[in-house]
Design a protein around this motif. Sequence first.
Motif, mmCIF file in Angstrom:
data_model
loop_
_atom_site.group_PDB
_atom_site.id
_atom_site.type_symbol
_atom_site.label_atom_id
_atom_site.label_comp_id
_atom_site.label_asym_id
_atom_site.label_seq_id
_atom_site.Cartn_x
_atom_site.Cartn_y
_atom_site.Cartn_z
ATOM 1 N N ILE A 150 0.870 -1.176 0.000
ATOM 2 C CA ILE A 150 0.000 0.000 0.000
ATOM 3 C C ILE A 150 0.905 1.223 0.000
ATOM 4 C CG2 ILE A 150 -1.860 1.220 1.193
ATOM 5 C CD1 ILE A 150 -2.485 -1.511 2.569
ATOM 6 N N ALA A 151 0.970 1.912 -1.135
ATOM 7 C CA ALA A 151 1.888 3.031 -1.285
ATOM 8 C C ALA A 151 1.308 4.294 -0.662
ATOM 9 C CB ALA A 151 2.192 3.265 -2.765
ATOM 10 N N GLN A 152 2.218 5.214 -0.308
ATOM 11 C CA GLN A 152 1.792 6.485 0.269
ATOM 12 C C GLN A 152 0.869 7.248 -0.680
ATOM 13 O OE1 GLN A 152 2.258 8.498 2.987
ATOM 14 N NE2 GLN A 152 3.266 6.943 4.259
ATOM 15 N N ALA A 153 1.167 7.150 -1.960
ATOM 16 C CA ALA A 153 0.385 7.899 -2.941
ATOM 17 C C ALA A 153 -0.914 7.200 -3.322
ATOM 18 C CB ALA A 153 1.221 8.129 -4.197
ATOM 19 N N GLU A 154 -1.188 6.016 -2.744
ATOM 20 C CA GLU A 154 -2.384 5.254 -3.105
ATOM 21 C C GLU A 154 -3.146 4.837 -1.855
ATOM 22 O OE1 GLU A 154 -1.258 3.028 -7.200
ATOM 23 O OE2 GLU A 154 -0.329 2.207 -5.402
ATOM 24 N N PRO A 155 -3.671 5.766 -1.085
ATOM 25 C CA PRO A 155 -4.419 5.382 0.116
ATOM 26 C C PRO A 155 -5.682 4.589 -0.202
ATOM 27 C CG PRO A 155 -4.682 7.725 -0.346
ATOM 28 C CD PRO A 155 -3.605 7.230 -1.250
ATOM 29 N N GLU A 156 -6.169 4.710 -1.434
ATOM 30 C CA GLU A 156 -7.372 3.951 -1.782
ATOM 31 C C GLU A 156 -7.133 2.444 -1.786
ATOM 32 O OE1 GLU A 156 -5.177 5.007 -5.545
ATOM 33 O OE2 GLU A 156 -5.820 6.069 -3.736
ATOM 34 N N ARG A 157 -5.870 2.036 -1.813
ATOM 35 C CA ARG A 157 -5.580 0.598 -1.796
ATOM 36 C C ARG A 157 -5.834 -0.019 -0.427
ATOM 37 N NH1 ARG A 157 -2.960 -1.898 -5.790
ATOM 38 N NH2 ARG A 157 -1.709 -3.206 -4.406
ATOM 39 N N ILE A 158 -6.095 0.805 0.580
ATOM 40 C CA ILE A 158 -6.490 0.239 1.882
ATOM 41 C C ILE A 158 -7.809 -0.520 1.724
ATOM 42 C CG2 ILE A 158 -7.197 0.827 4.239
ATOM 43 C CD1 ILE A 158 -5.249 3.119 4.188
ATOM 44 N N ALA A 159 -8.730 0.028 0.926
ATOM 45 C CA ALA A 159 -9.987 -0.686 0.667
ATOM 46 C C ALA A 159 -9.720 -2.001 -0.046
ATOM 47 C CB ALA A 159 -10.919 0.200 -0.159
ATOM 48 N N ALA A 160 -8.752 -2.012 -0.977
ATOM 49 C CA ALA A 160 -8.406 -3.258 -1.662
ATOM 50 C C ALA A 160 -7.803 -4.261 -0.683
ATOM 51 C CB ALA A 160 -7.435 -2.975 -2.801
ATOM 52 N N ALA A 161 -7.018 -3.767 0.303
ATOM 53 C CA ALA A 161 -6.451 -4.666 1.310
ATOM 54 C C ALA A 161 -7.548 -5.286 2.163
ATOM 55 C CB ALA A 161 -5.455 -3.903 2.175
ATOM 56 N N ARG A 162 -8.546 -4.497 2.528
ATOM 57 C CA ARG A 162 -9.660 -5.057 3.299
ATOM 58 C C ARG A 162 -10.379 -6.144 2.504
ATOM 59 N NH1 ARG A 162 -10.646 0.600 4.736
ATOM 60 N NH2 ARG A 162 -12.278 0.667 3.138
ATOM 61 N N GLN A 163 -10.644 -5.863 1.213
ATOM 62 C CA GLN A 163 -11.317 -6.855 0.383
ATOM 63 C C GLN A 163 -10.459 -8.100 0.202
ATOM 64 O OE1 GLN A 163 -14.361 -6.847 -0.643
ATOM 65 N NE2 GLN A 163 -14.196 -8.757 -1.803
ATOM 66 N N GLN A 164 -9.149 -7.906 0.078
ATOM 67 C CA GLN A 164 -8.244 -9.039 -0.071
ATOM 68 C C GLN A 164 -8.304 -9.952 1.143
ATOM 69 O OE1 GLN A 164 -6.192 -10.012 -2.927
ATOM 70 N NE2 GLN A 164 -4.370 -8.880 -2.399
ATOM 71 N N LEU A 165 -8.359 -9.352 2.328
ATOM 72 C CA LEU A 165 -8.411 -10.148 3.544
ATOM 73 C C LEU A 165 -9.741 -10.881 3.651
ATOM 74 C CD1 LEU A 165 -6.838 -10.933 6.061
ATOM 75 C CD2 LEU A 165 -7.845 -8.965 7.233
ATOM 76 N N ARG A 166 -10.831 -10.235 3.271
ATOM 77 C CA ARG A 166 -12.125 -10.926 3.307
ATOM 78 C C ARG A 166 -12.136 -12.127 2.358
ATOM 79 N NH1 ARG A 166 -16.189 -8.918 6.134
ATOM 80 N NH2 ARG A 166 -16.126 -6.731 6.817
ATOM 81 N N GLU A 167 -11.554 -11.960 1.170
ATOM 82 C CA GLU A 167 -11.501 -13.088 0.237
ATOM 83 C C GLU A 167 -10.623 -14.206 0.777
ATOM 84 O OE1 GLU A 167 -10.200 -11.407 -3.397
ATOM 85 O OE2 GLU A 167 -12.108 -10.428 -3.841
ATOM 86 N N LEU A 168 -9.537 -13.850 1.473
ATOM 87 C CA LEU A 168 -8.675 -14.869 2.064
ATOM 88 C C LEU A 168 -9.422 -15.655 3.128
ATOM 89 C CD1 LEU A 168 -5.605 -15.766 1.987
ATOM 90 C CD2 LEU A 168 -5.355 -14.407 4.069
#
Length: 734
Positions: free
Chosen positions: A581-599
């Motif tokens: 999750i890059a500093q310039a891409e805070p929106e990827r936090i939502a992708a991290a949450r979704q990734q964990l739910r899929e896991l």
Amino acid sequence: MRTGEPLPPVEDVLAALATGLWRWDNRAGLVTFDVEAARLIGMPSPDGQPVTLTESGVRARFHPVDWNEIDGVVQLAVAEGTLAEARLRIMDERGRVIRTVRSRSKPVLHGDSPDSYELIGTLQEVTEPGPGAAYRTPLTGDWRRSREAFLLDAGRALAEAGSTEEVLRVAAGLSMPGFSPDGLVVFGVSGDRLNIIGHHGQHTDAVSPFTDMDLATDYPAAEVVRTGRAVYLSSPDEYQHRYPAAWPLAARFQRQSWAFLPLIVAGRTIGAWMAGFAYPVSFTPDERSVLTTVARMLAQALSRAVVTESERELTDGLQQSMLPNLGPEIPGMSVAARYVPTGGGLQVGGDWYDLIPLPTGRIALVIGDVQGHDVRAAGLMGQLRIALRAYASEGHRPDGVLSRASRFLHGIGDTAHGGNPEDPRFATCLYVEADPATGVLEFARAGHPDPAIRMADGTVLMRPTAGGLPLGIDPDADYPMTRLVLEPGETLLLCTDGLIETGGHDLDTGWARLRKTLESGPAETLEELADALVQAVHGPSSHHTTGPLADRREDDIALLLLRRTPLSAGPSSGRRTAMTIAQAEPERIAAARQQLRELLHDWADDDQVDSAVLLVSEMATNVLVHTDGDALMVAEVARSAEGPRRLRVEVADASDDLPHKRRPGELASSGRGLVLMELLAQRWGVDPQGNGKCIWFELYEPSGLSEPSAAGEDPAADVSRETEPPAPPVPPAP
């Protein structure tokens, strides 16, 4: 009348026989009747002179159904040069039928135009058949309705036939109203030779003399092709009299009547059609009309089928030349690919895939889609594929390869169509550099759908990757890279949007459909899994670029599967995912949450899943807010030999500052991260590293709840929330 006396005038003889003469000038649009013919149509001549009417005036004297019928009979007679014969009902001013007449006429052409002719014929009153014979009269309404229904069904079936074989099968199954042939043969023309391209109801040995003939042969089908006119043979005697040389070969079929009709498309005779009958057929004008109509539809269907088959042959050759051979086996990895073209046009589109050996010993996997579904899209695809191969072979990294490819496509777009820049094309692309030894994957994405990974236990994760604009839009566009690790036993899926969106799906519903197939599909070989993915969208597929699917498709389909060889043949005991999750891409936090739910799709406790998602969001946000670096999330689900499954999540950053537990007030906007960690996690901690730190937490799946559902099912559908999970065993300190 005594012997030797001159014959009386023809008009007097015809009048004595109650037969009238008429003449129809198609060029002038006028019809002239003699005295007897005028009486028969209900318009007697007051002065004994011929009566001349316009076509509309004549039409008013005939039953409208019969008038419509005679038009087809006349056109058939003009085309074949035969007599036009029909029964016509005469109407009075009140619309009542006053008599029925029989018309027989001979067309006389003026010049070469088929629309410039005269009809000269006779009219004679006839008696209508009784009710018992009505069904045998070609002009009854029942016969007309059955003929019209037959022609509609035949036209629809022939129009839907997509190949020569299908056209011949439809022709063989036609059951004509009132008369049906027991043998059919379709002849084709190749140069000056006549050959059989299909037959039905014939023994192969018996038709062998007709399979290849010179057009000069004295055979009815050859004459039909030479002259473009149909030949009707109502009896064996007529056949033997007209074609004595061919009769011994035809006699063995023991038929009684034959019809040979030309197959004409756009004024060109492409072959002939023979219909043979086991009983005598007189070939009335109505029967000839049906046969001629079927021959026209058959010619059109065969012409379309030949064009379609030629296009398919061209498509197969073009695809084979543009799509790569996957080459030799890759140590430690296996690859499978599919390409299915769209069902329209030349079936050539802009989708492609490629596998490129790199100078470093790694391999590059490329999948892309050039805008459009035409020959130009296919041409640009071929150029772009070659350019990508060249840039990759020079040793450029994935971001450099796509940057150069974007400039290349933008450059050729400016000069396309003779320098006209008004029709620019762009392309989406996903470029992956894979290290077979370590499983490290480096992605660069240009507007293309994200990849997906099927883990060893069947769990499917969508893997968001950093990306840039599609190729060809901005020559200076940047393409950031994303690094992932393909663990042993895991499978990477790359595909174009045709696999996702075909069938009216959008990206979300299309991915949901693919996830079910990936989770439940065959896991033994990649080839079986690739077939299952295509079948889930369109039905049975074929390897790589062999023939197209039977149904029409909205878009091309291309897919690549890459699997890392599992370490053992036994079932996997865990799954793992990592994400930056890059500093310039805070929106990827939502992708991290979704990734964990899929896991955790099959985790037994939904409350623990919610807690884990909340903690990951808090940990990643703290890194972006309180440090200047990126956050690396690693999540792992493992099952120990004894005890329940364990979830361990780590979020690492490059800062050496360790977090401190605070006691925030009610109005504080921060400081609750470690408080939440202490409340929700069963174990957590902060570990300093050589370059930064790692914050981690662990959760243990309650063993007192129901067993986790299989991959792809509704997670924790029957879990009871009233049972308190037992205390987990205390594992050794990390």
